[in-house]
Structures are given as structure tokens and as C-alpha cells.
Motif scaffolding. Structure first.
Motif, PDB file in Angstrom:
ATOM      1  N   THR A  40       1.322  -3.494   6.975  1.00 56.14           N
ATOM      2  CA  THR A  40       0.104  -4.282   6.771  1.00 56.14           C
ATOM      3  C   THR A  40      -0.989  -3.768   7.708  1.00 56.14           C
ATOM      4  OG1 THR A  40       1.255  -5.816   8.258  1.00 56.14           O
ATOM      5  CG2 THR A  40       1.092  -6.452   5.954  1.00 56.14           C
TER       6      THR A  40
ATOM      7  N   THR B 189       1.238 -12.878  -3.028  1.00 53.20           N
ATOM      8  CA  THR B 189       1.981 -13.726  -2.084  1.00 53.20           C
ATOM      9  C   THR B 189       1.747 -13.216  -0.668  1.00 53.20           C
ATOM     10  OG1 THR B 189       3.701 -14.025  -3.744  1.00 53.20           O
ATOM     11  CG2 THR B 189       4.309 -14.557  -1.480  1.00 53.20           C
ATOM     12  N   THR B 190       1.399 -14.116   0.232  1.00 54.03           N
ATOM     13  CA  THR B 190       1.145 -13.733   1.622  1.00 54.03           C
ATOM     14  C   THR B 190       2.395 -13.961   2.454  1.00 54.03           C
ATOM     15  OG1 THR B 190      -1.167 -14.310   1.373  1.00 54.03           O
ATOM     16  CG2 THR B 190      -0.333 -14.228   3.627  1.00 54.03           C
TER      17      THR B 190
ATOM     18  N   ALA C 223      -9.222   5.845  -2.134  1.00 53.51           N
ATOM     19  CA  ALA C 223      -9.054   7.274  -1.876  1.00 53.51           C
ATOM     20  C   ALA C 223      -9.043   8.025  -3.198  1.00 53.51           C
ATOM     21  CB  ALA C 223      -7.744   7.505  -1.122  1.00 53.51           C
TER      22      ALA C 223
ATOM     23  N   THR D 214      -5.382  -0.005  -0.471  1.00 47.81           N
ATOM     24  CA  THR D 214      -6.675   0.692  -0.603  1.00 47.81           C
ATOM     25  C   THR D 214      -6.612   1.863  -1.573  1.00 47.81           C
ATOM     26  OG1 THR D 214      -6.121   1.409   1.617  1.00 47.81           O
ATOM     27  CG2 THR D 214      -8.157   0.277   1.373  1.00 47.81           C
ATOM     28  N   LEU D 215      -5.508   2.038  -2.252  1.00 47.05           N
ATOM     29  CA  LEU D 215      -5.478   2.995  -3.361  1.00 47.05           C
ATOM     30  C   LEU D 215      -5.581   2.181  -4.643  1.00 47.05           C
ATOM     31  CD1 LEU D 215      -2.593   5.372  -2.233  1.00 47.05           C
ATOM     32  CD2 LEU D 215      -5.054   5.602  -1.874  1.00 47.05           C
TER      33      LEU D 215
ATOM     34  N   VAL E 289     -17.308   1.209  -3.013  1.00 50.89           N
ATOM     35  CA  VAL E 289     -17.441   2.404  -3.846  1.00 50.89           C
ATOM     36  C   VAL E 289     -18.007   1.969  -5.191  1.00 50.89           C
ATOM     37  CG1 VAL E 289     -16.172   4.224  -5.067  1.00 50.89           C
ATOM     38  CG2 VAL E 289     -15.526   3.616  -2.726  1.00 50.89           C
TER      39      VAL E 289
ATOM     40  N   ALA F 149      -8.586  11.682  -2.887  1.00 48.64           N
ATOM     41  CA  ALA F 149      -8.090  13.014  -2.524  1.00 48.64           C
ATOM     42  C   ALA F 149      -7.107  12.876  -1.374  1.00 48.64           C
ATOM     43  CB  ALA F 149      -9.258  13.890  -2.088  1.00 48.64           C
ATOM     44  N   PHE F 150      -6.518  13.977  -0.960  1.00 42.67           N
ATOM     45  CA  PHE F 150      -5.727  14.001   0.279  1.00 42.67           C
ATOM     46  C   PHE F 150      -5.836  15.399   0.859  1.00 42.67           C
ATOM     47  CE2 PHE F 150      -2.975  14.631  -3.395  1.00 42.67           C
ATOM     48  CZ  PHE F 150      -2.431  15.871  -3.135  1.00 42.67           C
TER      49      PHE F 150
ATOM     50  N   ARG G   4     -19.187   9.239  -7.643  1.00 48.50           N
ATOM     51  CA  ARG G   4     -18.763   8.107  -6.797  1.00 48.50           C
ATOM     52  C   ARG G   4     -19.749   7.962  -5.653  1.00 48.50           C
ATOM     53  NH1 ARG G   4     -12.927   7.087  -5.096  1.00 48.50           N
ATOM     54  NH2 ARG G   4     -13.938   7.466  -3.099  1.00 48.50           N
TER      55      ARG G   4
ATOM     56  N   SER H  99     -16.177  -1.012   3.466  1.00 52.84           N
ATOM     57  CA  SER H  99     -16.939  -0.079   2.624  1.00 52.84           C
ATOM     58  C   SER H  99     -16.923  -0.560   1.181  1.00 52.84           C
ATOM     59  CB  SER H  99     -16.375   1.341   2.731  1.00 52.84           C
ATOM     60  OG  SER H  99     -14.984   1.336   2.696  1.00 52.84           O
TER      61      SER H  99
ATOM     62  N   PRO I 160      -1.755  11.095   3.349  1.00 56.82           N
ATOM     63  CA  PRO I 160      -0.527  11.781   3.802  1.00 56.82           C
ATOM     64  C   PRO I 160       0.028  11.188   5.100  1.00 56.82           C
ATOM     65  CG  PRO I 160      -2.197  13.382   3.164  1.00 56.82           C
ATOM     66  CD  PRO I 160      -2.878  12.044   3.179  1.00 56.82           C
TER      67      PRO I 160
ATOM     68  N   ALA J 167      -2.126   2.729   8.364  1.00 60.11           N
ATOM     69  CA  ALA J 167      -3.259   3.627   8.613  1.00 60.11           C
ATOM     70  C   ALA J 167      -3.764   3.566  10.044  1.00 60.11           C
ATOM     71  CB  ALA J 167      -4.388   3.273   7.650  1.00 60.11           C
TER      72      ALA J 167
ATOM     73  N   GLY K  95       0.865  -1.185   0.000  1.00 61.70           N
ATOM     74  CA  GLY K  95       0.000   0.000   0.000  1.00 61.70           C
ATOM     75  C   GLY K  95       0.900   1.233   0.000  1.00 61.70           C
TER      76      GLY K  95
HETATM   77  C1  LIG Z   1     -13.127   3.734   0.248  1.00 68.92           C
HETATM   78  C2  LIG Z   1     -11.994   4.507   0.840  1.00 68.92           C
HETATM   79  C3  LIG Z   1     -11.830   5.847   0.530  1.00 68.92           C
HETATM   80  C4  LIG Z   1     -10.774   6.567   1.078  1.00 68.92           C
HETATM   81  N1  LIG Z   1     -10.626   7.875   0.727  1.00 68.92           N
HETATM   82  C5  LIG Z   1      -9.567   8.578   1.183  1.00 68.92           C
HETATM   83  C6  LIG Z   1      -9.321   9.884   0.711  1.00 68.92           C
HETATM   84  O1  LIG Z   1     -10.061  10.416  -0.133  1.00 68.92           O
HETATM   85  N2  LIG Z   1      -8.242  10.546   1.191  1.00 68.92           N
HETATM   86  C7  LIG Z   1      -7.365   9.968   2.068  1.00 68.92           C
HETATM   87  O2  LIG Z   1      -6.380  10.607   2.465  1.00 68.92           O
HETATM   88  N3  LIG Z   1      -7.546   8.695   2.511  1.00 68.92           N
HETATM   89  C8  LIG Z   1      -8.626   7.988   2.088  1.00 68.92           C
HETATM   90  N4  LIG Z   1      -8.803   6.697   2.486  1.00 68.92           N
HETATM   91  C9  LIG Z   1      -7.829   6.092   3.409  1.00 68.92           C
HETATM   92  C10 LIG Z   1      -6.543   5.654   2.729  1.00 68.92           C
HETATM   93  O3  LIG Z   1      -6.777   5.281   1.396  1.00 68.92           O
HETATM   94  C11 LIG Z   1      -5.910   4.457   3.449  1.00 68.92           C
HETATM   95  O4  LIG Z   1      -5.901   4.667   4.851  1.00 68.92           O
HETATM   96  C12 LIG Z   1      -4.476   4.205   2.980  1.00 68.92           C
HETATM   97  O5  LIG Z   1      -4.421   4.091   1.578  1.00 68.92           O
HETATM   98  C13 LIG Z   1      -3.930   2.956   3.667  1.00 68.92           C
HETATM   99  O6  LIG Z   1      -2.641   2.675   3.200  1.00 68.92           O
HETATM  100  P1  LIG Z   1      -1.721   1.569   3.874  1.00 68.92           P
HETATM  101  O7  LIG Z   1      -0.551   1.361   2.988  1.00 68.92           O
HETATM  102  O8  LIG Z   1      -1.428   1.942   5.281  1.00 68.92           O
HETATM  103  O9  LIG Z   1      -2.633   0.267   3.958  1.00 68.92           O
HETATM  104  P2  LIG Z   1      -3.236  -0.638   2.784  1.00 68.92           P
HETATM  105  O10 LIG Z   1      -3.551   0.196   1.612  1.00 68.92           O
HETATM  106  O11 LIG Z   1      -4.300  -1.454   3.429  1.00 68.92           O
HETATM  107  O12 LIG Z   1      -2.000  -1.571   2.393  1.00 68.92           O
HETATM  108  C14 LIG Z   1      -1.654  -2.720   3.108  1.00 68.92           C
HETATM  109  C15 LIG Z   1      -1.224  -3.765   2.106  1.00 68.92           C
HETATM  110  O13 LIG Z   1      -0.768  -4.931   2.804  1.00 68.92           O
HETATM  111  C16 LIG Z   1      -1.155  -6.069   2.031  1.00 68.92           C
HETATM  112  N5  LIG Z   1      -1.116  -7.250   2.886  1.00 68.92           N
HETATM  113  C17 LIG Z   1      -1.959  -7.581   3.894  1.00 68.92           C
HETATM  114  N6  LIG Z   1      -1.549  -8.722   4.470  1.00 68.92           N
HETATM  115  C18 LIG Z   1      -0.412  -9.131   3.831  1.00 68.92           C
HETATM  116  C19 LIG Z   1       0.482 -10.236   3.993  1.00 68.92           C
HETATM  117  N7  LIG Z   1       0.343 -11.147   4.969  1.00 68.92           N
HETATM  118  N8  LIG Z   1       1.524 -10.345   3.130  1.00 68.92           N
HETATM  119  C20 LIG Z   1       1.710  -9.408   2.167  1.00 68.92           C
HETATM  120  N9  LIG Z   1       0.903  -8.333   1.990  1.00 68.92           N
HETATM  121  C21 LIG Z   1      -0.138  -8.197   2.824  1.00 68.92           C
HETATM  122  C22 LIG Z   1      -2.553  -5.691   1.563  1.00 68.92           C
HETATM  123  O14 LIG Z   1      -2.965  -6.488   0.471  1.00 68.92           O
HETATM  124  C23 LIG Z   1      -2.366  -4.221   1.210  1.00 68.92           C
HETATM  125  O15 LIG Z   1      -1.991  -4.047  -0.142  1.00 68.92           O
HETATM  126  C24 LIG Z   1      -9.854   5.931   1.959  1.00 68.92           C
HETATM  127  C25 LIG Z   1     -10.016   4.581   2.280  1.00 68.92           C
HETATM  128  C26 LIG Z   1     -11.070   3.855   1.743  1.00 68.92           C
HETATM  129  C27 LIG Z   1     -11.222   2.400   2.087  1.00 68.92           C
END
Ligand SMILES: Cc1cc2nc3c(=O)[nH]c(=O)nc-3n(C[C@H](O)[C@H](O)[C@H](O)COP(=O)(O)OP(=O)(O)OC[C@H]3O[C@@H](n4cnc5c(N)ncnc54)[C@H](O)[C@@H]3O)c2cc1C
Length: 449
Positions: free
Chosen positions: A265, A238-239, A56, A41-42, A295, A58-59, A344, A293, A430, A422, A9
Motif C-alpha cells: 500500500t 474493500t479497505t 504509467a 496507479t496502473l 492525465v 512505459a517502463f 497524453r 497528478s 520495474p 513505490a 497495484g
Molecule cells: C500519472 C503517473 C504516471 C506514471 N508513469 C510511469 C511510467 O511511465 N513508468 C513507470 O515506470 N512508472 C510510472 N509511474 C509510477 C508507477 O506507475 C507507480 O509508482 C506504480 O504503479 C506504483 O505501484 P504500487 O503497487 O507500488 O502502488 P499503487 O499502484 O499505489 O497500489 C497500491 C494499491 O493499494 C490500494 N490500497 C490503498 N489502501 C488500501 C487499504 N487500506 N486496503 C486495501 N487496498 C488499499 C490502492 O487502492 C492501490 O490499488 C507513474 C505514476 C503516475 C501517478
């Protein structure tokens, strides 16, 4: 140095990119991702032949992280800003202008709520400063408990929850004041005599700077550039599992031995991975709950007479299934140039995963019907894209800050280990990017601390 980053992510990609920038060819970098694509989640999908963000979109514009990354990666021309149109709130079966001058929907004065709440509630807000406030420094309660006790339930369901639903897919009773509104908690700790006064103190100073930013061709552009610059051995679909300590540092499947590991993660996965090496952190991680959620992006004929607003947020307790509509072609000037009108429609609030059981056709039908209800016009989609986000957003419940401090002190005392994501210091993109940078810096600093 061999480092494994788990999770591609935004948090993991930024961590990987920062490590590569610092260490260049001295770094052997493995990036493991459970899905068959990067971004978490992007996710930028395709709608009517053009890109559309299905996670997401926007930011927060006053935070520097995303514009800085775009500049560093030669993508500054991708930065876009919204049109400045205002959203509406759908409550009691009609659309109301969104109140101004609130902190996540919490008013500082009664008049900002006129029209949205009843007369008794307006009087209650106006006289709130006359009633003693019982708050001890360090207290944490749910946003619902604080706001309903001071201002009444209508302020919660009609003003606060539409906004919390947008950020956390949360409800006011699933989100704590201290983590979600740290400025408000600080004003209360500092002795504000009423909630109205605390909100006034916590409101950011008026500014003409755009509140939000976006990426012209979607988040995909940033994700791809981060991946290219980080240049890892990428293991998608791959997990990662079985994290254990070794004399060199760490071992995990499928990476093998490495000197350091960054876990980017979601909280429940991080809890599982840390279960054996750091049980105390794992127990705190396991207490963080997630909200799901979905979309639905609708492409409508370009001349559809949508309201001149950026979106419509839905109060809780309404008889709609959707919780928010982003009128993307009205909100973003670059999307207004497309030959379809894009809307959306978002579904999902904490504790209700029923939407995940709906088929694509059912979700599209619900999106179309609910949009027709709130706009009062005929909605005839040309095409649509559906994306479900199971457990997409962590809930910052009361006491969340203590969980984070438990996690960070246990991880901080463990050399060669860092976490990002997150659930730590904000769900927004951000804040996630910042957590990736901090995790990389921790690994680069080596040792403990
Ligand atoms: C519908 C929606 C709309 C949003 N809109 C906005 C917005 O407009 N503006 C904003 O700022 N934020 C928004 N957010 C929040 C933001 O998008 C997320 O909080 C952020 O992208 C999370 O990033 P991350 O890398 O921390 O986590 P994630 O994106 O969840 O990434 C974690 C990754 O780890 C991987 N993973 C999990 N377990 C394992 C494993 N065992 N081995 C390998 N990989 C694994 C997952 O597949 C995933 O790809 C939104 C969220 C959602 C759900």
C-alpha cells in the motif's frame, strides 16, 4: 499457509503471483484492494475504441523485471519499444531540443545546454570545475540545492525539473540527490572534484538498447495475467484495516487470521496499518509525502500535424497549466497505427493539488489550450479521457534512504511481515515489481531477516 496481500497495484500483484508460483495449492491467498478495480496507479482506459494507459505508459527498458514477467506469463509478444524520436522542452515560450548527455537534466558540459539557458549560465557551467566542491561522503541535499549552487537556477527550472516532474511529479527541492540519483551521490562520495565530473562518472555508458519499453495493449494485459496466475480470493472495493499480531501471526479486517501479511500500500496507508504493531516504522512511513497528478488523454484527428517528437516537457515557471505532453502516436509505433492521433497531457507538481479541484471539462479545456500553445496548431479533440491520481507518487526527499532503512529494519525484524511499493527503492514500475518479488521471497524464507 494463509497469506494476506493488501493492495492490488503492481507491487501487490507481483508479490501475490510469486507466492502462488512458489507454494501452489498449499497457499491460501487473500488479496484486498480498496478500489473497485485492480492495478492501483496502473490503469488502462478506453479512448476512441482502443486501449490507452492513463497512469504509467512505459517502463525503463534496461531493467529486466517487466520483460521477464511478460515472458513468464506468455505475453512476450506484447512488449513494444518507442520510435526513438526525441522530446522537446518548452521554456521561455518556445520549444527547444531536449539536451543530450545529461543525468536527469544535469549537464556534464556546458555545450549540451546551448540555446536552453543564457550565456551567463553557460559560462557558469563551463567554469564549475574551477570552484571547490564541498561534499562529505554520506551527504544528502535536494537536487535543487546542489544544481542551483553549482550551475544556476536556469538549469534547475529548464532542464532538471521538466524531467523530475515526469518521474516523481516532483520539484527539484522535493527530491533528494541520494535516493533519486544514487549513481551521482556515489560519484560525489568517491571524491569527484566537481559536479560536472560526478555527472560524467555517473552517466550510463552509451548504448543502442531502447531506453523504454511499453505494453502493446496497455498495462491491463499484465495486471490481468498476474491476477489470473496468482488466483487469490480477491476482495475489491474493500479497505483493509486493524492489523494486529496474534499467536498464529496476524489478524486484519476483513481477512481474519493469517500466517503472514504483505502490505503493498502507499506509504501513508502502510503507516496507518503499522501504527500499533510497529510504531517506529509507522513514524518513518508517515514522513514520506505524496504528490498528486492528472492525465488527460486526447484523441485528435489522425492528420493533426503534431511535431515529429515524442513529447514536450514544460520548464517550471512557464505560464502553462500542463507540465508535459506525450505525443503518444509519435512516440509509440503501435499507437501510430490507430485511426486517431493520441496525446497524453500531464498535470501536477508537488505541493500544488489545485488541479484536483478542476472538473473533467476544465482539465480537457486546459489540455487542449496548452497543447495548441506549444505546438502552434489548432487542436480539436474527437474525444478525451481524464484520470486523476491523488497522492499517486511518493517524494524521495533528502534523507529518504534513512527512512527506508528504518522501515526495512523494523519490518525485517518482524516474522511474517513484508512491505512493498513505490516508496522503497524507486517509483518506476520495474522497481515496484522488484519490491513485490522481494516481499514474497521474505515471506517464503520465513522467520526474521
Ligand atoms: C500519472 C503517473 C504516471 C506514471 N508513469 C510511469 C511510467 O511511465 N513508468 C513507470 O515506470 N512508472 C510510472 N509511474 C509510477 C508507477 O506507475 C507507480 O509508482 C506504480 O504503479 C506504483 O505501484 P504500487 O503497487 O507500488 O502502488 P499503487 O499502484 O499505489 O497500489 C497500491 C494499491 O493499494 C490500494 N490500497 C490503498 N489502501 C488500501 C487499504 N487500506 N486496503 C486495501 N487496498 C488499499 C490502492 O487502492 C492501490 O490499488 C507513474 C505514476 C503516475 C501517478
Amino acid at each position: 499457509m494463509r497469506v494476506a496481500v493488501v493492495g492490488a497495484g503492481i507491487s501487490g500483484l507481483v508479490a501475490a503471483y510469486r507466492l502462488r508460483l512458489a507454494l501452489g495449492s498449499e497457499l491460501e491467498l487473500a488479496l484486498v484492494e480498496r478500489r473497485e478495480r485492480i492495478g492501483g496507479t496502473l490503469h488502462t482506459g478506453v479512448l476512441a475504441g482502443g486501449p490507452v494507459d492513463l497512469g504509467a505508459e512505459a517502463f525503463v527498458g534496461r531493467r529486466p523485471e517487466i520483460p521477464a514477467l511478460l515472458r513468464e506469463l506468455g505475453l512476450a509478444d506484447q512488449l513494444v519499444h518507442p520510435s526513438g524520436r526525441r522530446p522537446l522542452i518548452w521554456s521561455g515560450g518556445t520549444a527547444h531540443p531536449m539536451p543530450g548527455g545529461t543525468l536527469m537534466g544535469i549537464p556534464a558540459q556546458a555545450d549540451s545546454m546551448t540555446g536552453l539557458v543564457d550565456e551567463a549560465t553557460l559560462r557558469r557551467i563551463a567554469t564549475e570545475p574551477d570552484r571547490p566542491l564541498h561534499w562529505k561522503p554520506g551527504d544528502d541535499v535536494s537536487v535543487a540545492d546542489l544544481v542551483s549552487e553549482r550551475f544556476g537556477a536556469q538549469v534547475v527550472s529548464r532542464s532538471v525539473e521538466p524531467l523530475l516532474g515526469g518521474v516523481y511529479a516532483g520539484l527539484a527541492n522535493s527530491i533528494g540527490v541520494r535516493s533519486a540519483l544514487p549513481g551521482l551521490a556515489a560519484a560525489l562520495d568517491a571524491g569527484a572534484a566537481s559536479l560536472s565530473e560526478a555527472v560524467s562518472r555517473a552517466l550510463p555508458p552509451p548504448s543502442t538498447a531502447p531506453v523504454f519499453g511499453g505494453i502493446r495493449d496497455g498495462y491491463r494485459v499484465l495486471l490481468d495475467a498476474l491476477l489470473a496466475a496468482a488466483s487469490p480470493e480477491l476482495d475489491i472495493d474493500t479497505t483493509a484495516k486493524d492489523l494486529t499480531r496474534t499467536s498464529r501471526g496476524w489478524r486484519l479486517e476483513p481477512v481474519g487470521e493469517c500466517d503472514a501479511v504483505i502490505l503493498a500500500t502507499p506509504a501513508p496507508v502502510t503507516a496507518e496499518l503499522l501504527g500499533s504493531p510497529l510504531p517506529e516504522a509507522a513514524a518513518a512511513l508517515a514522513r514520506i509525502e505524496l504528490s498528486s497528478s492528472a492525465v488527460v488523454a486526447l484523441a485528435l484527428p489522425v492528420d493533426t500535424p503534431l511535431p515529429e517528437n515524442s513529447g514536450i516537457l514544460v520548464a517550471t515557471g512557464e505560464s502553462l497549466r500542463a507540465k508535459a505532453f506525450t505525443l503518444s502516436s509519435r512516440k509509440w509505433p503501435h499507437l501510430a497505427e490507430r485511426d486517431v492521433a493520441i496525446v497524453r497531457v500531464s498535470f501536477g507538481r508537488f505541493g500544488d493539488d489545485s488541479l484536483l479541484a478542476l472538473s473533467d471539462a476544465e482539465l480537457i479545456a486546459a489540455a487542449t489550450e496548452d497543447l495548441a500553445t506549444v505546438t502552434g496548431i489548432a487542436i480539436r479533440p474527437v474525444t478525451a479521457a481524464v484520470q486523476r491520481w491523488r497522492g499517486g507518487l511518493p517524494q524521495y526527499a533528502p534523507g529518504h534512504a534513512e527512512l527506508v532503512s528504518t522501515i526495512e529494519s523494523a519490518v525485517g525484524a518482524t516474522p511474517g511481515l513484508a512491505v512493498a511499493g513505490a516508496y522503497l527503492h524507486g517509483v518506476g514500475v520495474p522497481a515496484c515489481a522488484a519490491s513485490g518479488t522481494t516481499a514474497a521471497e521474505r515471506i517464503l524464507a520465513g522467520g526474521e531477516g
